[in-house]
Design a protein around this motif. Structure first.
Motif, PDB file in Angstrom:
ATOM      1  N   SER A 233       6.183   1.349   1.380  1.00 31.27           N
ATOM      2  CA  SER A 233       6.847   2.460   0.333  1.00 31.27           C
ATOM      3  C   SER A 233       6.131   1.961  -0.880  1.00 31.27           C
ATOM      4  O   SER A 233       6.235   2.913  -1.839  1.00 31.27           O
ATOM      5  CB  SER A 233       8.326   2.022   0.086  1.00 31.27           C
ATOM      6  OG  SER A 233       8.643   0.801  -0.150  1.00 31.27           O
ATOM      7  N   GLY A 234       5.715   0.946  -1.091  1.00 32.63           N
ATOM      8  CA  GLY A 234       5.130   0.563  -2.238  1.00 32.63           C
ATOM      9  C   GLY A 234       3.266   0.471  -1.977  1.00 32.63           C
ATOM     10  O   GLY A 234       2.964   0.358  -0.793  1.00 32.63           O
ATOM     11  N   PRO A 235       2.710  -0.136  -3.225  1.00 33.25           N
ATOM     12  CA  PRO A 235       1.181  -0.236  -2.817  1.00 33.25           C
ATOM     13  C   PRO A 235       1.000  -1.229  -1.922  1.00 33.25           C
ATOM     14  O   PRO A 235       1.628  -2.100  -1.519  1.00 33.25           O
ATOM     15  CB  PRO A 235       0.696  -0.800  -4.119  1.00 33.25           C
ATOM     16  CG  PRO A 235       1.699  -0.489  -5.216  1.00 33.25           C
ATOM     17  CD  PRO A 235       2.988  -0.313  -4.474  1.00 33.25           C
ATOM     18  N   VAL A 236      -0.441  -1.226  -1.047  1.00 31.76           N
ATOM     19  CA  VAL A 236      -0.723  -2.122  -0.089  1.00 31.76           C
ATOM     20  C   VAL A 236      -1.691  -2.984  -1.081  1.00 31.76           C
ATOM     21  O   VAL A 236      -2.871  -2.472  -1.288  1.00 31.76           O
ATOM     22  CB  VAL A 236      -1.301  -1.442   1.117  1.00 31.76           C
ATOM     23  CG1 VAL A 236      -1.829  -2.646   2.118  1.00 31.76           C
ATOM     24  CG2 VAL A 236      -0.270  -0.511   1.650  1.00 31.76           C
ATOM     25  N   TYR A 237      -1.389  -4.334  -1.159  1.00 33.43           N
ATOM     26  CA  TYR A 237      -2.096  -5.084  -2.060  1.00 33.43           C
ATOM     27  C   TYR A 237      -3.058  -5.839  -1.437  1.00 33.43           C
ATOM     28  O   TYR A 237      -4.064  -6.126  -1.751  1.00 33.43           O
ATOM     29  CB  TYR A 237      -1.348  -5.995  -2.951  1.00 33.43           C
ATOM     30  CG  TYR A 237      -0.268  -5.639  -3.602  1.00 33.43           C
ATOM     31  CD1 TYR A 237      -0.498  -4.700  -5.017  1.00 33.43           C
ATOM     32  CD2 TYR A 237       1.153  -5.514  -3.133  1.00 33.43           C
ATOM     33  CE1 TYR A 237       0.534  -4.315  -5.791  1.00 33.43           C
ATOM     34  CE2 TYR A 237       2.228  -5.058  -4.124  1.00 33.43           C
ATOM     35  CZ  TYR A 237       1.793  -4.434  -5.278  1.00 33.43           C
ATOM     36  OH  TYR A 237       2.769  -3.999  -6.012  1.00 33.43           O
ATOM     37  N   SER A 238      -2.924  -6.116  -0.045  1.00 30.37           N
ATOM     38  CA  SER A 238      -3.947  -6.993   0.827  1.00 30.37           C
ATOM     39  C   SER A 238      -3.812  -6.519   2.331  1.00 30.37           C
ATOM     40  O   SER A 238      -2.823  -6.117   2.905  1.00 30.37           O
ATOM     41  CB  SER A 238      -3.343  -8.461   0.630  1.00 30.37           C
ATOM     42  OG  SER A 238      -2.061  -8.546   1.103  1.00 30.37           O
ATOM     43  N   LEU A 239      -4.953  -6.683   2.732  1.00 30.50           N
ATOM     44  CA  LEU A 239      -5.265  -6.721   4.034  1.00 30.50           C
ATOM     45  C   LEU A 239      -5.813  -7.869   5.076  1.00 30.50           C
ATOM     46  O   LEU A 239      -6.763  -8.375   4.272  1.00 30.50           O
ATOM     47  CB  LEU A 239      -6.018  -5.435   4.861  1.00 30.50           C
ATOM     48  CG  LEU A 239      -5.337  -4.003   4.289  1.00 30.50           C
ATOM     49  CD1 LEU A 239      -6.485  -2.911   4.399  1.00 30.50           C
ATOM     50  CD2 LEU A 239      -4.162  -3.820   4.955  1.00 30.50           C
ATOM     51  N   ALA A 240      -5.599  -8.141   6.161  1.00 30.96           N
ATOM     52  CA  ALA A 240      -6.619  -8.937   6.842  1.00 30.96           C
ATOM     53  C   ALA A 240      -6.471  -8.838   8.432  1.00 30.96           C
ATOM     54  O   ALA A 240      -5.207  -8.057   8.869  1.00 30.96           O
ATOM     55  CB  ALA A 240      -5.820 -10.480   6.692  1.00 30.96           C
TER      56      ALA A 240
END
Length: 343
Positions: free
Chosen positions: A68-75
């Protein structure tokens, strides 16, 4: 079919979108990119890199609302794509992400000191061998999540403000963290103790008080570390805790990594920097500027994400993104071949 009004809203949204994180599938054939509207897009790198590629091959095969909010990180792990947002991390099956209607396999929320505390997950780094992931928390904590049991095994506190970034020392069960408080801290997971503290902004050669003391980028290789943000991007020898090379880049750097005998970095300004460990600037590549009319996305303030794809020689590309719906694809470090797009 979307309505004309919906199409206009989407076009306006894309003027202000920022790609905050990227991660490649282990096979190297797919790229995930996440934005500040909570969306993740999946791109087919194989099709986009083909000699017969058409414009539609450079658009996502799937875009879905992940948080629902920003996606700050992926791995990524061999099987999973991990995404971090406000107060939660989710696991997605790579095998399902190319299909419409995909759903998360699980959601984990780190324990917080109060119900009002919802820390953003600013960074994720996976230990592929031992199957755990380190989280950089907006509440000043570094946490470790065991991917097999789903349990949080460590909560490491010492930072006096939010943690922007984490990095792993591959040969040791150790985690490095950099934060808004201007420190880099080294944690030993065998004891859960902080074993080294570097106050980067207190070193005169690194300090830039007019830009702040925050540490935004951090990478490590063997006994070496590179970090920067408000302080200048600097190469450090970890065992001695001393800076050895200060890179002559005037603007704050938001992302950095070691690649062969170089450091690659990007931050404020639409450029990818290629830096020799001696401090010489080997070169740079300009990236696509943000779209016209994007009020917060001027070329002078472009945050760049870096994502190298180590698998499959035919997919040895570098992807760079920032305050734009475009993701630049470099087939070598000096040449931008084309751009992928959230549109």
């Amino acid at each position: 079919m979307s309505s004309p009004a919906g199409g206009v809203r989407r076009a306006r949204q894309l003027l202000h979108v920022s790609v905050l994180a990227q991660s490649a599938a282990p096979c190297g054939r797919f790229l995930a990119a996440a934005n500040d509207f909570g969306e993740i897009a999946i791109f087919g790198l194989s099709a986009a890199l083909s000699a017969e590629a058409k414009e539609e091959n450079r658009r996502p095969v799937n875009v879905f609302k992940a948080h629902s909010g920003p996606v700050y990180s992926l791995a990524s792990t061999e099987r999973l794509l991990l995404s971090g947002s406000d107060g939660e991390i989710r696991g997605w099956g790579w095998a399902e992400l190319g299909r419409k209607g995909c759903r998360e396999l699980w959601t984990r929320r780190p324990p917080c000191r109060s119900s009002l505390e919802v820390p953003e997950i600013n960074g994720l780094e996976v230990n592929q061998r031992d199957h755990w992931v380190a989280l950089a928390g907006g509440d000043g904590a570094v946490r470790v999540l065991d991917l097999e049991s789903g349990a949080f095994t460590h909560e490491l506190r010492g930072h006096q403000d939010l943690v922007h970034v984490v990095a792993l020392r591959e040969q040791l069960p150790q985690v490095l963290s950099g934060g808004e408080d201007g420190t880099v801290r080294l944690w030993d997971l065998r004891t859960g103790a902080q074993v080294q503290l570097i106050e980067v902004h207190k070193y005169q050669e690194c300090s830039r008080p007019q830009l702040g003391k925050w540490i935004r980028c951090l990478a490590t290789e063997s006994d070496w570390m590179v970090c920067g943000g408000g302080p200048a991007l600097t190469l450090w020898h970890l065992r001695s805790g001393t800076p050895t090379t200060v890179f002559a880049l005037p603007h704050p750097q938001h992302h950095a990594l070691f690649h062969q005998d170089m450091v690659l970095s990007g931050g404020v300004g639409p450029a990818l920097h290629l830096l020799q460990l001696s401090g010489d600037v080997r070169g740079g590549s300009r990236c696509r500027p943000p779209p016209c009319g994007a009020s917060a996305c001027t070329p002078a303030h472009l945050s760049i994400s870096l994502c190298l794809h180590p698998r499959s020689p035919e997919h040895q590309v570098l992807t760079v993104a920032g305050n734009s719906p475009k993701i630049d694809v470099f087939t070598n470090l000096g040449y931008r071949a084309f751009s992928l797009s959230f549109t």
